[in-house]
Design a protein around this motif. Structure first.
Motif, PDB file in Angstrom:
ATOM      1  N   VAL A   1       9.381   2.781 -34.421  1.00 28.84           N
ATOM      2  CA  VAL A   1       9.884   1.472 -34.006  1.00 28.84           C
ATOM      3  C   VAL A   1      11.375   1.536 -33.716  1.00 28.84           C
ATOM      4  O   VAL A   1      11.867   0.994 -32.709  1.00 28.84           O
ATOM      5  CB  VAL A   1       9.585   0.420 -35.085  1.00 28.84           C
ATOM      6  CG1 VAL A   1      10.294  -0.889 -34.781  1.00 28.84           C
ATOM      7  CG2 VAL A   1       8.084   0.186 -35.199  1.00 28.84           C
ATOM      8  N   VAL A   2      12.126   2.221 -34.597  1.00 27.94           N
ATOM      9  CA  VAL A   2      13.572   2.335 -34.408  1.00 27.94           C
ATOM     10  C   VAL A   2      13.891   3.108 -33.128  1.00 27.94           C
ATOM     11  O   VAL A   2      14.784   2.734 -32.359  1.00 27.94           O
ATOM     12  CB  VAL A   2      14.211   3.017 -35.634  1.00 27.94           C
ATOM     13  CG1 VAL A   2      15.683   3.344 -35.367  1.00 27.94           C
ATOM     14  CG2 VAL A   2      14.095   2.128 -36.864  1.00 27.94           C
ATOM     15  N   MET A   3      13.149   4.201 -32.910  1.00 28.75           N
ATOM     16  CA  MET A   3      13.398   5.001 -31.705  1.00 28.75           C
ATOM     17  C   MET A   3      13.114   4.204 -30.431  1.00 28.75           C
ATOM     18  O   MET A   3      13.845   4.313 -29.453  1.00 28.75           O
ATOM     19  CB  MET A   3      12.548   6.270 -31.745  1.00 28.75           C
ATOM     20  CG  MET A   3      12.996   7.270 -32.783  1.00 28.75           C
ATOM     21  SD  MET A   3      11.916   8.718 -32.852  1.00 28.75           S
ATOM     22  CE  MET A   3      12.105   9.345 -31.194  1.00 28.75           C
ATOM     23  N   ARG A   4      12.055   3.414 -30.443  1.00 30.91           N
ATOM     24  CA  ARG A   4      11.767   2.584 -29.269  1.00 30.91           C
ATOM     25  C   ARG A   4      12.862   1.548 -29.051  1.00 30.91           C
ATOM     26  O   ARG A   4      13.161   1.183 -27.918  1.00 30.91           O
ATOM     27  CB  ARG A   4      10.420   1.894 -29.417  1.00 30.91           C
ATOM     28  CG  ARG A   4       9.231   2.833 -29.278  1.00 30.91           C
ATOM     29  CD  ARG A   4       7.964   2.062 -28.964  1.00 30.91           C
ATOM     30  NE  ARG A   4       7.662   1.063 -29.989  1.00 30.91           N
ATOM     31  CZ  ARG A   4       6.889   1.305 -31.039  1.00 30.91           C
ATOM     32  NH1 ARG A   4       6.363   2.512 -31.211  1.00 30.91           N
ATOM     33  NH2 ARG A   4       6.644   0.361 -31.924  1.00 30.91           N
ATOM     34  N   GLY A   5      13.468   1.095 -30.134  1.00 32.42           N
ATOM     35  CA  GLY A   5      14.538   0.117 -30.016  1.00 32.42           C
ATOM     36  C   GLY A   5      15.789   0.683 -29.388  1.00 32.42           C
ATOM     37  O   GLY A   5      16.606  -0.049 -28.822  1.00 32.42           O
ATOM     38  N   PHE A   6      15.957   2.025 -29.471  1.00 35.79           N
ATOM     39  CA  PHE A   6      17.139   2.668 -28.903  1.00 35.79           C
ATOM     40  C   PHE A   6      16.878   3.258 -27.523  1.00 35.79           C
ATOM     41  O   PHE A   6      17.739   3.944 -26.971  1.00 35.79           O
ATOM     42  CB  PHE A   6      17.639   3.776 -29.836  1.00 35.79           C
ATOM     43  CG  PHE A   6      18.421   3.252 -30.999  1.00 35.79           C
ATOM     44  CD1 PHE A   6      19.729   2.842 -30.843  1.00 35.79           C
ATOM     45  CD2 PHE A   6      17.843   3.157 -32.257  1.00 35.79           C
ATOM     46  CE1 PHE A   6      20.459   2.361 -31.923  1.00 35.79           C
ATOM     47  CE2 PHE A   6      18.552   2.672 -33.339  1.00 35.79           C
ATOM     48  CZ  PHE A   6      19.868   2.264 -33.179  1.00 35.79           C
ATOM     49  N   GLU A   7      15.671   3.033 -26.979  1.00 35.89           N
ATOM     50  CA  GLU A   7      15.402   3.533 -25.636  1.00 35.89           C
ATOM     51  C   GLU A   7      16.346   2.869 -24.640  1.00 35.89           C
ATOM     52  O   GLU A   7      16.602   1.666 -24.691  1.00 35.89           O
ATOM     53  CB  GLU A   7      13.945   3.239 -25.248  1.00 35.89           C
ATOM     54  CG  GLU A   7      12.945   4.105 -26.014  1.00 35.89           C
ATOM     55  CD  GLU A   7      11.514   3.763 -25.628  1.00 35.89           C
ATOM     56  OE1 GLU A   7      11.338   2.772 -24.877  1.00 35.89           O
ATOM     57  OE2 GLU A   7      10.599   4.464 -26.080  1.00 35.89           O
ATOM     58  N   LEU A   8      16.829   3.663 -23.720  1.00 35.01           N
ATOM     59  CA  LEU A   8      17.797   3.149 -22.748  1.00 35.01           C
ATOM     60  C   LEU A   8      17.099   2.209 -21.767  1.00 35.01           C
ATOM     61  O   LEU A   8      16.066   2.552 -21.193  1.00 35.01           O
ATOM     62  CB  LEU A   8      18.451   4.305 -21.976  1.00 35.01           C
ATOM     63  CG  LEU A   8      19.358   5.223 -22.822  1.00 35.01           C
ATOM     64  CD1 LEU A   8      19.867   6.367 -21.933  1.00 35.01           C
ATOM     65  CD2 LEU A   8      20.513   4.427 -23.393  1.00 35.01           C
TER      66      LEU A   8
END
Length: 211
Positions: free
Chosen positions: A197-204
């Protein structure tokens, strides 16, 4: 017969989440329990069935891989899993002394026969694209004492001295191992989901057009 369970690697860590609540509501999980020399095909299927129950209880939609694919993977447009959990088991050590069994027989089990083994469970959790979200190695040891003297002494101690949490009789070893094993797997899956979830939140995001 008395069995003693000893957590070795990772199983003794504290678990924050409660495996009895809906930690994975709406999540799609794919389980793969890979057979090995230690855990054959039938035992691997049994492990995956138990894990399916574990995660279904926590609100997840769970599929179990059969021979590397699931029943829904052939269908066009089938929903992809949020987490792919793969488990591989290895026997690390086994000790079953013939001499102790002979002595136990000669003394009418006053000298107990001792069987000991330790095993490892390698766990990897990936997202639907194959990106590694979490991995761990869980290790445990079981020591089995076979003999009337050990059974009688532990029975008396369980009845008169030991508190409930420290008793050794009955199915205590399996119960304690299941608590630690399922707790650690649930925590590891929850950590992997949180990381995803966190990684998807940091997607450009695509750059906005200038006026």
């Amino acid at each position: 017969m008395t069995t003693v369970y000893q957590p070795l690697v990772s199983l003794q860590r504290p678990v924050i989440i409660d495996p009895q609540v809906t930690n994975f509501e709406g999540q799609r999980l794919l389980l793969r329990c890979v057979p090995s020399d230690y855990l054959g095909p039938e035992d691997s299927r049994l492990l995956c069935r138990r894990l399916r129950t574990l995660f279904t209880t926590q609100g997840a939609q769970v599929e179990v891989s059969q021979g590397g694919r699931t029943s829904g993977e052939d269908k066009e447009g089938a929903a992809r899993p949020d987490l792919i959990i793969e488990l591989r088991s290895r026997l690390l050590h086994e000790d079953n002394s013939t001499l102790l069994w002979v002595l136990s027989g000669l003394t009418l089990t006053l000298v107990p026969a001792i069987t000991e083994y330790s095993f490892s469970q390698d766990v990897t959790i990936r997202d639907s694209s194959g990106f590694l979200l979490a991995s761990d190695n869980l290790q445990a040891r079981f020591v089995r004492y076979s003999g009337f003297s050990v059974w009688a002494v532990n029975g008396v101690l369980d009845l008169l001295v030991r508190p409930e949490a420290e008793k050794l009789g009955g199915d205590t070893a399996n119960r304690d191992f299941s608590r630690d094993f399922y707790g650690q797997l649930s925590q590891l899956a929850f950590n992997a989901h949180t990381r995803s979830v966190v990684m998807r939140g940091f997607e450009l995001e695509p750059p906005s057009r200038t006026k």
